[in-house]
Scaffold this motif. Structure first.
Motif, PDB file in Angstrom:
ATOM      1  N   MET A   1      18.484  -9.064  -6.944  1.00 36.33           N
ATOM      2  CA  MET A   1      18.282 -10.127  -5.988  1.00 36.33           C
ATOM      3  C   MET A   1      17.652 -11.330  -6.696  1.00 36.33           C
ATOM      4  N   LYS A   2      18.241 -12.463  -6.498  1.00 40.68           N
ATOM      5  CA  LYS A   2      17.747 -13.679  -7.123  1.00 40.68           C
ATOM      6  C   LYS A   2      16.520 -14.186  -6.364  1.00 40.68           C
ATOM      7  N   GLN A   3      15.501 -14.595  -7.106  1.00 40.63           N
ATOM      8  CA  GLN A   3      14.295 -15.099  -6.462  1.00 40.63           C
ATOM      9  C   GLN A   3      14.572 -16.474  -5.873  1.00 40.63           C
ATOM     10  N   LYS A   4      14.092 -16.674  -4.661  1.00 41.81           N
ATOM     11  CA  LYS A   4      14.226 -17.973  -4.016  1.00 41.81           C
ATOM     12  C   LYS A   4      13.238 -18.946  -4.637  1.00 41.81           C
ATOM     13  N   GLU A   5      13.579 -20.206  -4.558  1.00 38.15           N
ATOM     14  CA  GLU A   5      12.631 -21.234  -4.960  1.00 38.15           C
ATOM     15  C   GLU A   5      11.480 -21.234  -3.965  1.00 38.15           C
ATOM     16  N   VAL A   6      10.333 -21.643  -4.407  1.00 38.20           N
ATOM     17  CA  VAL A   6       9.133 -21.621  -3.572  1.00 38.20           C
ATOM     18  C   VAL A   6       9.321 -22.482  -2.330  1.00 38.20           C
ATOM     19  N   SER A   7       9.962 -23.607  -2.460  1.00 42.80           N
ATOM     20  CA  SER A   7      10.135 -24.503  -1.320  1.00 42.80           C
ATOM     21  C   SER A   7      11.129 -23.958  -0.295  1.00 42.80           C
ATOM     22  N   GLU A   8      11.958 -22.982  -0.676  1.00 44.16           N
ATOM     23  CA  GLU A   8      12.942 -22.409   0.238  1.00 44.16           C
ATOM     24  C   GLU A   8      12.390 -21.241   1.053  1.00 44.16           C
ATOM     25  N   LEU A   9      11.197 -20.753   0.711  1.00 45.86           N
ATOM     26  CA  LEU A   9      10.621 -19.610   1.408  1.00 45.86           C
ATOM     27  C   LEU A   9      10.096 -20.025   2.775  1.00 45.86           C
ATOM     28  N   THR A  10      10.207 -19.108   3.741  1.00 44.88           N
ATOM     29  CA  THR A  10       9.597 -19.352   5.040  1.00 44.88           C
ATOM     30  C   THR A  10       8.092 -19.180   4.898  1.00 44.88           C
ATOM     31  N   ASP A  11       7.371 -19.560   5.938  1.00 47.10           N
ATOM     32  CA  ASP A  11       5.903 -19.449   5.886  1.00 47.10           C
ATOM     33  C   ASP A  11       5.464 -18.004   5.662  1.00 47.10           C
ATOM     34  N   GLN A  12       6.066 -17.079   6.402  1.00 46.70           N
ATOM     35  CA  GLN A  12       5.682 -15.674   6.276  1.00 46.70           C
ATOM     36  C   GLN A  12       6.047 -15.126   4.898  1.00 46.70           C
ATOM     37  N   GLU A  13       7.231 -15.458   4.382  1.00 46.82           N
ATOM     38  CA  GLU A  13       7.633 -15.007   3.042  1.00 46.82           C
ATOM     39  C   GLU A  13       6.693 -15.567   1.978  1.00 46.82           C
ATOM     40  N   LEU A  14       6.266 -16.804   2.172  1.00 44.64           N
ATOM     41  CA  LEU A  14       5.360 -17.454   1.231  1.00 44.64           C
ATOM     42  C   LEU A  14       4.014 -16.729   1.177  1.00 44.64           C
ATOM     43  N   ILE A  15       3.477 -16.376   2.325  1.00 43.81           N
ATOM     44  CA  ILE A  15       2.200 -15.667   2.380  1.00 43.81           C
ATOM     45  C   ILE A  15       2.335 -14.275   1.766  1.00 43.81           C
ATOM     46  N   GLU A  16       3.416 -13.569   2.061  1.00 43.46           N
ATOM     47  CA  GLU A  16       3.625 -12.229   1.495  1.00 43.46           C
ATOM     48  C   GLU A  16       3.803 -12.291  -0.018  1.00 43.46           C
ATOM     49  N   GLU A  17       4.544 -13.262  -0.500  1.00 41.01           N
ATOM     50  CA  GLU A  17       4.765 -13.415  -1.945  1.00 41.01           C
ATOM     51  C   GLU A  17       3.457 -13.739  -2.658  1.00 41.01           C
ATOM     52  N   GLU A  18       2.626 -14.557  -2.040  1.00 40.49           N
ATOM     53  CA  GLU A  18       1.340 -14.918  -2.643  1.00 40.49           C
ATOM     54  C   GLU A  18       0.434 -13.690  -2.757  1.00 40.49           C
TER      55      GLU A  18
END
Length: 82
Positions: A1-18
């Motif tokens: 699976m290709k990693q999404k760019e940071v700006s393309e992540l939803t808010d919830q995905e961003l928090i989980e990734e962090e």
């Protein structure tokens, strides 16, 4: 699976990734120091070989992880999610 760019992540995905890639500076510093020791040992004993390339790759991945974490933190600040 290709990693999404940071700006393309939803808010919830961003928090989980962090939370998933949060660095531990002391552990990372110890691990990088250990790997540098392995590289020096490899160069002294065997010159340039496969044992030297593996730690270099791992160090690169550790440094790349912290850069991605900084990008995530900046995006979290930009979206006011912190």
């Amino acid at each position: 699976m290709k990693q999404k760019e940071v700006s393309e992540l939803t808010d919830q995905e961003l928090i989980e990734e962090e939370k998933k890639i949060k660095p531990s500076p002391i552990v990372d510093a110890f691990f990088i120091g250990f790997l540098v020791g392995v590289i020096i040992y490899s160069l002294l004993v065997n010159s340039w070989g496969f044992l030297t390339l593996i730690p270099l790759f791992i160090i690169y991945r550790l440094l790349k992880k912290s850069k991605r974490y900084e990008m995530l933190k900046n995006e979290l600040k930009r979206r006011n999610l912190q």
